[in-house]
Design a protein around this motif. Structure first.
Motif, PDB file in Angstrom:
ATOM      1  N   VAL A 242      -3.991   6.470   0.625  1.00 21.14           N
ATOM      2  CA  VAL A 242      -3.377   5.225   0.165  1.00 21.14           C
ATOM      3  C   VAL A 242      -1.864   5.359   0.148  1.00 21.14           C
ATOM      4  CG1 VAL A 242      -3.046   3.746  -1.860  1.00 21.14           C
ATOM      5  CG2 VAL A 242      -5.353   4.370  -1.133  1.00 21.14           C
ATOM      6  N   THR A 243      -1.374   6.491  -0.334  1.00 22.00           N
ATOM      7  CA  THR A 243       0.071   6.727  -0.390  1.00 22.00           C
ATOM      8  C   THR A 243       0.700   6.723   0.996  1.00 22.00           C
ATOM      9  OG1 THR A 243      -0.206   8.034  -2.404  1.00 22.00           O
ATOM     10  CG2 THR A 243       1.857   8.306  -1.211  1.00 22.00           C
ATOM     11  N   MET A 244      -0.057   7.187   1.999  1.00 20.53           N
ATOM     12  CA  MET A 244       0.455   7.205   3.375  1.00 20.53           C
ATOM     13  C   MET A 244       0.567   5.806   3.963  1.00 20.53           C
ATOM     14  SD  MET A 244      -1.826  10.347   4.806  1.00 20.53           S
ATOM     15  CE  MET A 244      -2.034  11.834   3.825  1.00 20.53           C
ATOM     16  N   GLY A 245      -0.132   4.840   3.396  1.00 21.49           N
ATOM     17  CA  GLY A 245      -0.027   3.463   3.848  1.00 21.49           C
ATOM     18  C   GLY A 245      -0.594   3.176   5.220  1.00 21.49           C
ATOM     19  N   PRO A 246      -1.892   3.480   5.469  1.00 20.95           N
ATOM     20  CA  PRO A 246      -2.455   3.222   6.792  1.00 20.95           C
ATOM     21  C   PRO A 246      -2.468   1.758   7.185  1.00 20.95           C
ATOM     22  CG  PRO A 246      -4.205   3.707   5.223  1.00 20.95           C
ATOM     23  CD  PRO A 246      -2.897   4.002   4.535  1.00 20.95           C
ATOM     24  N   GLY A 247      -2.451   0.873   6.192  1.00 18.40           N
ATOM     25  CA  GLY A 247      -2.472  -0.554   6.505  1.00 18.40           C
ATOM     26  C   GLY A 247      -1.257  -1.003   7.293  1.00 18.40           C
ATOM     27  N   SER A 248      -0.162  -0.232   7.198  1.00 19.87           N
ATOM     28  CA  SER A 248       1.047  -0.626   7.915  1.00 19.87           C
ATOM     29  C   SER A 248       0.892  -0.489   9.421  1.00 19.87           C
ATOM     30  CB  SER A 248       2.244   0.215   7.445  1.00 19.87           C
ATOM     31  OG  SER A 248       2.036   1.588   7.736  1.00 19.87           O
ATOM     32  N   LEU A 249      -0.107   0.291   9.868  1.00 21.49           N
ATOM     33  CA  LEU A 249      -0.321   0.469  11.305  1.00 21.49           C
ATOM     34  C   LEU A 249      -1.265  -0.568  11.891  1.00 21.49           C
ATOM     35  CD1 LEU A 249      -0.654   4.369  11.537  1.00 21.49           C
ATOM     36  CD2 LEU A 249       1.385   2.952  11.700  1.00 21.49           C
ATOM     37  N   ALA A 250      -1.956  -1.310  11.044  1.00 17.22           N
ATOM     38  CA  ALA A 250      -2.925  -2.292  11.530  1.00 17.22           C
ATOM     39  C   ALA A 250      -2.333  -3.311  12.504  1.00 17.22           C
ATOM     40  CB  ALA A 250      -3.579  -3.004  10.346  1.00 17.22           C
TER      41      ALA A 250
ATOM     42  N   ARG B 217      -1.801  -0.960   2.217  1.00 21.96           N
ATOM     43  CA  ARG B 217      -0.833  -1.993   2.583  1.00 21.96           C
ATOM     44  C   ARG B 217      -0.550  -2.835   1.351  1.00 21.96           C
ATOM     45  NH1 ARG B 217      -0.613  -5.930   7.910  1.00 21.96           N
ATOM     46  NH2 ARG B 217       1.466  -6.704   7.446  1.00 21.96           N
ATOM     47  N   SER B 218       0.457  -2.442   0.609  1.00 18.43           N
ATOM     48  CA  SER B 218       0.774  -3.110  -0.657  1.00 18.43           C
ATOM     49  C   SER B 218       1.784  -4.222  -0.418  1.00 18.43           C
ATOM     50  CB  SER B 218       1.347  -2.092  -1.648  1.00 18.43           C
ATOM     51  OG  SER B 218       1.864  -2.738  -2.780  1.00 18.43           O
ATOM     52  N   PRO B 219       1.371  -5.489  -0.517  1.00 11.84           N
ATOM     53  CA  PRO B 219       2.318  -6.599  -0.323  1.00 11.84           C
ATOM     54  C   PRO B 219       3.503  -6.535  -1.286  1.00 11.84           C
ATOM     55  CG  PRO B 219       0.057  -7.407  -0.314  1.00 11.84           C
ATOM     56  CD  PRO B 219       0.004  -5.975  -0.753  1.00 11.84           C
ATOM     57  N   LEU B 220       3.255  -6.079  -2.514  1.00 12.59           N
ATOM     58  CA  LEU B 220       4.337  -6.007  -3.494  1.00 12.59           C
ATOM     59  C   LEU B 220       5.394  -4.995  -3.061  1.00 12.59           C
ATOM     60  CD1 LEU B 220       5.598  -6.767  -6.190  1.00 12.59           C
ATOM     61  CD2 LEU B 220       4.121  -5.055  -7.284  1.00 12.59           C
ATOM     62  N   LEU B 221       4.949  -3.808  -2.648  1.00 14.46           N
ATOM     63  CA  LEU B 221       5.901  -2.793  -2.197  1.00 14.46           C
ATOM     64  C   LEU B 221       6.660  -3.260  -0.960  1.00 14.46           C
ATOM     65  CD1 LEU B 221       3.902   0.517  -2.718  1.00 14.46           C
ATOM     66  CD2 LEU B 221       6.110  -0.039  -3.719  1.00 14.46           C
ATOM     67  N   GLU B 222       5.960  -3.921  -0.038  1.00 13.73           N
ATOM     68  CA  GLU B 222       6.611  -4.424   1.169  1.00 13.73           C
ATOM     69  C   GLU B 222       7.663  -5.475   0.823  1.00 13.73           C
ATOM     70  OE1 GLU B 222       3.415  -5.840   3.552  1.00 13.73           O
ATOM     71  OE2 GLU B 222       2.447  -3.871   3.664  1.00 13.73           O
ATOM     72  N   GLN B 223       7.312  -6.375  -0.087  1.00  9.01           N
ATOM     73  CA  GLN B 223       8.248  -7.429  -0.458  1.00  9.01           C
ATOM     74  C   GLN B 223       9.477  -6.851  -1.153  1.00  9.01           C
ATOM     75  OE1 GLN B 223       6.896 -10.204  -3.464  1.00  9.01           O
ATOM     76  NE2 GLN B 223       8.121 -11.858  -2.598  1.00  9.01           N
ATOM     77  N   LEU B 224       9.265  -5.944  -2.090  1.00 15.30           N
ATOM     78  CA  LEU B 224      10.397  -5.350  -2.795  1.00 15.30           C
ATOM     79  C   LEU B 224      11.273  -4.540  -1.852  1.00 15.30           C
ATOM     80  CD1 LEU B 224       8.617  -4.176  -6.075  1.00 15.30           C
ATOM     81  CD2 LEU B 224      10.170  -6.129  -5.793  1.00 15.30           C
ATOM     82  N   GLY B 225      10.627  -3.849  -0.889  1.00 12.55           N
ATOM     83  CA  GLY B 225      11.396  -3.081   0.086  1.00 12.55           C
ATOM     84  C   GLY B 225      12.263  -3.980   0.942  1.00 12.55           C
ATOM     85  N   SER B 226      11.704  -5.109   1.397  1.00 15.44           N
ATOM     86  CA  SER B 226      12.474  -6.029   2.239  1.00 15.44           C
ATOM     87  C   SER B 226      13.595  -6.701   1.452  1.00 15.44           C
ATOM     88  CB  SER B 226      11.549  -7.091   2.843  1.00 15.44           C
ATOM     89  OG  SER B 226      11.020  -7.932   1.828  1.00 15.44           O
ATOM     90  N   GLN B 227      13.408  -6.833   0.132  1.00 19.34           N
ATOM     91  CA  GLN B 227      14.438  -7.439  -0.713  1.00 19.34           C
ATOM     92  C   GLN B 227      15.491  -6.436  -1.164  1.00 19.34           C
ATOM     93  OE1 GLN B 227      12.070  -9.058  -3.899  1.00 19.34           O
ATOM     94  NE2 GLN B 227      11.720 -11.009  -2.842  1.00 19.34           N
ATOM     95  N   GLY B 228      15.235  -5.150  -0.891  1.00 21.11           N
ATOM     96  CA  GLY B 228      16.163  -4.125  -1.340  1.00 21.11           C
ATOM     97  C   GLY B 228      16.110  -3.871  -2.831  1.00 21.11           C
TER      98      GLY B 228
END
Length: 219
Positions: free
Chosen positions: A96-104, A158-169
């Motif tokens: 989960v920590t590796m984030g396999p969903g990001s490769l989908a 694939r955590s939408p929250l982490l992705e959103q916060l990352g894109s927002q800086g």
């Protein structure tokens, strides 16, 4: 450190930065991720990227191969645990920590290399061994398959929250978001334990549900 060793160390650091940036940009932009944005996010020049990877496909193929190495290592570490449940839980948490969903998003857009196919087979076999051992020990609910496990990992990874916060800086919130994901992962793990309070719905998904999407569309 010699000049040659320093250059090699710089190249390895750039490569790690490129692979991490590729994961992050893929999570946000999907299959339309551009090499220019990946290079910018990694802090390297576009020329440096193309010296390492001749095409975007080659970059993504190497990213997949590297991820498969990580998943195989996590499964092997899980199998090294004496406790079948702790071994399985280690694999889930690590994956989960590796984030396999990001490769989908790149499934079905790149050619599967023999190296990727071999690493995927070995990773799948190790994960299946973890599930089989946990079933034999009576600690994993009997209706959970290895495909169920991988689908769960993909969803949690694939955590939408982490992705959103990352894109927002919003780096100030990233640690709290990672802790929240860890809590959700623990809740999911508890749901995998035997005995099962209620049966799972429908028929178990087949391996083709995961693998068929990586097939290239007909020409």
């Amino acid at each position: 450190m010699t000049r040659e060793r320093a250059r090699r160390a710089d190249a390895e650091a750039n490569d790690r930065a490129l692979l991490q940036a590729a994961r992050e940009v893929l999570a946000i932009d999907g299959a339309h991720a551009s090499v220019a944005r990946i290079a910018e996010r990694a802090g390297v020049g576009i020329g440096s990227l193309y010296r390492r990877y001749r095409t975007k496909q080659e970059l993504f193929q190497h990213l997949c191969a590297t991820a498969l190495d990580q998943w195989l290592r996590a499964a092997e570490e899980g199998l090294a645990h004496e406790d079948p449940w702790e071994g399985l839980a280690h694999y889930v948490r690590s994956a989960v920590t590796m984030g396999p969903g990001s490769l989908a998003p790149i499934a079905g857009t790149i050619e599967i290399t023999p190296e990727m196919a071999d690493k995927n087979r070995r990773s799948d076999e190790a994960a299946a061994a973890l599930v089989e051992r946990a079933h034999a020990a009576g600690v994993l609910r009997p209706d959970v398959t290895v495909v169920d496990l991988h689908l769960l990992i993909e969803q949690l990874g694939r955590s939408p929250l982490l992705e959103q916060l990352g894109s927002q800086g919003r780096t100030d919130l990233l640690e709290a978001a990672r802790t929240a994901r860890d809590r959700i992962t623990r809740i999911a793990l508890d749901g995998l334990r035997a005995p099962a309070p209620t049966p799972l719905p429908g028929r178990p998904p087949g391996q083709e549900l995961l693998s068929a999407r990586w097939d290239l569309p007909p020409a």
